[in-house]
Design a protein around this motif. Structure first.
Motif: not given
Lengths: 204, 204
Positions: B135-153, B156-162
């Motif tokens: 849940h902590a991992a999903l929360t961290l992802m959710d927070d990041q994705l509330s601020k930007q479209d994809f994980l690293a900006g 879409l990058t390898l971060a999203d596919i991974c």
């Protein structure tokens, strides 16, 4: 640069070793992770994951995840710690990912549990399986190092710095004996003999 | 190329998704990891770690560790899934290492335990802590994705596919509900809407 770190951490030590090899200066800011120093609002603003090491660049950009920082430092400084060819590079990054999944939980976490009085009833039950997997990890390294000087070939790369950090202190806590792994012991001595080598307790 | 893989594996799926994005053809060779198919002498000769996926290149070179293979494919094919600038690249590799240490043991392993009848008395005891960390991992992802479209900006990058690979099936086994993470759900739909997208069960 400012390295936010905890001196006994192998993850931080990877960065400190790489900076020593590259001749990079940084200011060390120490945190006691056993006292919650990295769960403060100020630290979480540097890295939402709340973990050291964090490398704060001169422009304020904060990098986290030790092995990602290693790749950054080698690429930004065009170091031969990371080959340019994608296939040779994959030989190095393979070890960096393997370290996070197959080595650190079994070698680093077990050391932390046993040396920082962090055992719980559940961890006691998990310990035998972790130690078994830790021996499997050390055996895999020993087999590789019986065939070549360093993990990703015959010259030292980020793969060696990354794996050295927790392997050379694997005996702390008493779960592992490195004399069981003679090729790993030889490799540890070869890294310690590098002229840029610094011990884990060294403050720049 | 030959991809040695197990179709339900998110680690293999990362490679299959990246090949779909890059338009790369490979021959799929399937192994049932629940039946010991990857512990045979023949498989261990491909990869001493005994784990799928392994990508066997046309020259016989065998690559292992899924996230290392992702980096190799993006670099060898000069894909914009991985930025060139070392700092931008570090934003991507940060997520790849975070996935191995903070996401996979809690999301992927828990899914495997619960869907492959792999629970033991010890795993039952470990489960609550794993789910809490998941849940902590999903929360961290959710927070990041509330601020930007994809994980690293914002692209879409390898971060999203991974991270997509195991996150989109996190509900399997019943430990997680993705409706708790609306930004992650939005991001999953955005990836599924890519014109090169293939589902995890797709055979090339």
């Amino acid at each position: 640069m400012i390295l936010h770190d905890f001196l006994p951490s192998g993850n931080g030590y990877k960065i400190r070793l790489t900076c020593a090899k590259l001749g990079l200066y940084y200011q060390l800011k120490e945190y006691d992770i056993t006292q919650g120093d990295t769960r403060t609002e100020a630290f979480l603003a540097l890295s939402p994951n709340g973990k050291i090491p964090v490398l704060e660049l001169d422009d304020g950009h904060c990098l986290s995840e030790s092995n990602s920082i290693l790749l950054y430092l080698a690429e930004a400084h065009q170091s031969d710690l990371l080959p340019n060819d994608p296939l040779d590079k994959a030989e190095v990054t393979k070890w960096l990912f393997w370290e996070q999944y197959s080595h650190e939980p079994n070698i680093a976490s077990v050391r932390f549990w046993l040396t920082h009085n962090a055992m719980t009833e559940l961890k006691e039950k998990m310990l035998p399986e972790r130690i078994q997997q830790g021996h499997a990890a050390l055996t895999l390294m020993d087999d590789q190092l019986s065939k070549q000087d360093f993990l990703a070939g015959n010259r030292l790369t980020l793969a060696d710095i990354c794996l050295f950090a927790y392997t050379h202190v694997a005996e702390e806590g008493g779960a592992y004996q490195l004399s069981d792994y003679p090729n790993v012991q030889r490799w540890i001595q070869d890294i310690q003999a590098q002229n840029w080598f610094i011990p884990i307790t060294h403050r720049q």
